[in-house]
Design an enzyme around this catalytic site. Structure first.
Site, PDB file in Angstrom:
ATOM      1  N   TYR A 279       0.842  -1.196   0.000  1.00 54.64           N
ATOM      2  CA  TYR A 279       0.000   0.000   0.000  1.00 54.64           C
ATOM      3  C   TYR A 279       0.878   1.247   0.000  1.00 54.64           C
ATOM      4  O   TYR A 279       1.939   1.274   0.637  1.00 54.64           O
ATOM      5  CB  TYR A 279      -0.859   0.041   1.265  1.00 54.64           C
ATOM      6  CG  TYR A 279      -2.068  -0.844   1.239  1.00 54.64           C
ATOM      7  CD1 TYR A 279      -3.256  -0.411   0.652  1.00 54.64           C
ATOM      8  CD2 TYR A 279      -2.033  -2.103   1.804  1.00 54.64           C
ATOM      9  CE1 TYR A 279      -4.384  -1.217   0.640  1.00 54.64           C
ATOM     10  CE2 TYR A 279      -3.160  -2.922   1.802  1.00 54.64           C
ATOM     11  CZ  TYR A 279      -4.327  -2.469   1.219  1.00 54.64           C
ATOM     12  OH  TYR A 279      -5.438  -3.266   1.210  1.00 54.64           O
TER      13      TYR A 279
ATOM     14  N   HIS B 211     -10.816  -2.637  -1.414  1.00 58.04           N
ATOM     15  CA  HIS B 211     -11.780  -2.063  -0.469  1.00 58.04           C
ATOM     16  C   HIS B 211     -12.787  -1.206  -1.234  1.00 58.04           C
ATOM     17  O   HIS B 211     -12.415  -0.458  -2.144  1.00 58.04           O
ATOM     18  CB  HIS B 211     -11.058  -1.169   0.541  1.00 58.04           C
ATOM     19  CG  HIS B 211     -10.083  -1.890   1.418  1.00 58.04           C
ATOM     20  ND1 HIS B 211     -10.417  -2.360   2.666  1.00 58.04           N
ATOM     21  CD2 HIS B 211      -8.781  -2.225   1.231  1.00 58.04           C
ATOM     22  CE1 HIS B 211      -9.358  -2.943   3.210  1.00 58.04           C
ATOM     23  NE2 HIS B 211      -8.344  -2.872   2.362  1.00 58.04           N
TER      24      HIS B 211
END
Lengths: 247, 208
Positions: free
Chosen positions: A113, A167
């Protein structure tokens, strides 16, 4: 008003089935142990405060907001499998939810990330930011282009790995419909070993979060496609609701 | 067999995770240039009517430790008690007031802060007035499904006493967990609203 399903205006929302959602306390997902309320939730019939919600217009979107291959590109395109993710946002009565803001975020192809608190040793991709957003069309459809994210290790058990996932954050027409969830990929064996996924009580509910490989939407010699539909709470028609003026 | 309803099930919630900021507040998380600003972070326009207030506090876990990776969204009525969004059919809300804001808690201190206006009175479904309140929605790592709660104001004693939602809280000792305390001024009237996820003084959370 704009963006509303005229046939379903005004009614309260179906009660959320909390035996279908993960409970707050799922001890195999360790962080939930101290972040789960011990008292029962107080049931609150919908009032205007829950039956209303913010409006997001298409004019706030930039042209690359739903294109993660290009929206952070510095020197070229990101590395990894090119995919399209598309689907419909529906309510529990299978009606399209139009004008819904859908936001998504993810790791890069190596499972890294772009976040200052992330320290996984897999490399950052200089051309990949990992965030995007879009607003559903009149049929409730959305789509975006991205890189398939990689799995990544996380400090839960000594050898826990998240399955590849994206997500999703979804705004329906009312604050009562607000939802954050995760999309997984068809065939990934890590799904069934993940304590975050397995917090969901039923296998069927997990399967609804697994996007199917969509051969028909796949672009030959270009981009694979996955289809992921999202269901928000449905709402009652107002036929038999005897509410006072003002609600 | 009887006829099927052909209803779908709501998509199951999953935690927002520790990197929710990448999607919700990318500029805050260091991903700049994708969006011009983080949604829900813009300051109030000068034209907004109503009393300017700040709302601040922290979110504590069951050990009393402040959470440093949460994301909070708030939704509230304008100064006249009208919601500036979908589902409002009683009238036109203040066109300059968004009603919805989103902020991460501070990554070092866990403090959040919103600058908004004090909301007006909104009716309960039977027409009785609800005391001025702000709806909170909290997501974070370790929270499997977003938590809903409400902020009420400690200087609205009479309205709070008549509020139909607060009246339904059986354990009266829990009512103060929903009441923010005004704490002098930080340039503007400031209300402190701390949220306890678990344990002593656990905040009341709602199934809405």
């Amino acid at each position: 008003m704009r963006n509303e399903n005229s046939s379903h205006q005004g009614g309260s929302f179906y009660q959320r089935d909390r035996s279908w959602h993960p409970p707050a306390f799922t001890p195999d997902y360790k962080t939930s142990v101290l972040r789960s309320p011990k008292y029962a939730l107080l049931s609150l019939g919908n009032t205007l405060s829950e039956m209303t919600g913010p409006v997001f217009g298409h004019n706030m979107l930039g042209p690359l907001d739903n294109d993660l291959l290009l929206n952070y590109a510095q020197t070229g395109e990101p590395i990894g499998p090119r995919i399209i993710v598309h689907g419909q946002v529906l309510d529990e009565d299978a009606r399209p939810v139009r004008g819904a803001l859908v936001e998504f975020w993810q790791a890069n192809a190596g499972g890294r990330y772009r976040h200052k608190k992330e320290s996984y040793l897999a490399a950052i991709d200089p051309n990949f930011g990992g965030c995007g957003r879009t607003i559903t069309d009149d049929e409730g459809r959305y789509w975006f282009r991205t890189i398939k994210p990689g799995p990544y290790p996380w400090p839960n058990g000594v050898n826990d790995w998240r399955p590849a996932h994206i997500h999703f954050s979804v705004f329906g027409h009312a604050f009562a419909q607000r939802l954050i969830t995760q999309m997984y990929f068809e065939g990934d064996p890590m799904i069934w070993q993940c304590p975050i996924v397995m917090g969901i009580p039923s296998r069927e509910a997990v399967e609804r979060l697994v996007a199917a490989l969509d051969r028909e939407a796949t672009l030959p010699m270009d981009t694979m496609a996955y289809k992921f539909d999202i269901v928000l709470r449905g709402r009652r028609s107002t036929l038999f609701e005897n509410r006072m003026e003002g609600n | 067999m009887v006829q099927s309803f052909r209803r779908l099930k709501e998509s199951a919630s999953q935690t927002a995770g520790p990197y929710v900021h990448i999607g919700a507040t990318p500029n805050f998380s260091g991903i700049e240039g994708v969006y011009p600003y983080d949604l829900g972070s813009q300051p109030l326009a000068p034209e907004v009517t109503g009393e300017r207030i700040a709302v601040t506090g922290r979110i504590f876990d069951g050990s009393g430790t402040p959470i440093k990776d949460a994301l909070i969204e708030i939704w509230q009525a304008d100064a006249q008690g009208l919601y500036p969004g979908q589902g409002e059919r009683r009238g036109e809300a203040d066109p300059h007031f968004p009603g919805w804001f989103r902020q991460p808690v501070d990554g070092m201190t866990g403090v959040y802060r919103f600058e908004t206006i004090k909301p007006g009175i909104v009716p309960y479904f039977d027409g009785r007035p609800m005391a001025p309140h702000i709806t909170f929605w909290i997501v974070a790592r370790g929270i499997n499904i977003g938590l809903h709660t409400r902020l009420y104001f400690d200087d609205e004693e009479a309205a709070n006493a008549a509020d139909p939602i607060l009246a339904r809280i059986e354990h009266r000792v829990r009512v103060p967990t929903l009441i923010a305390t005004h704490s002098g001024s930080d340039g503007m009237p400031t209300y402190t609203f701390n949220i306890n996820l678990q344990g002593e003084n656990e905040t009341v959370f709602f199934d809405i």
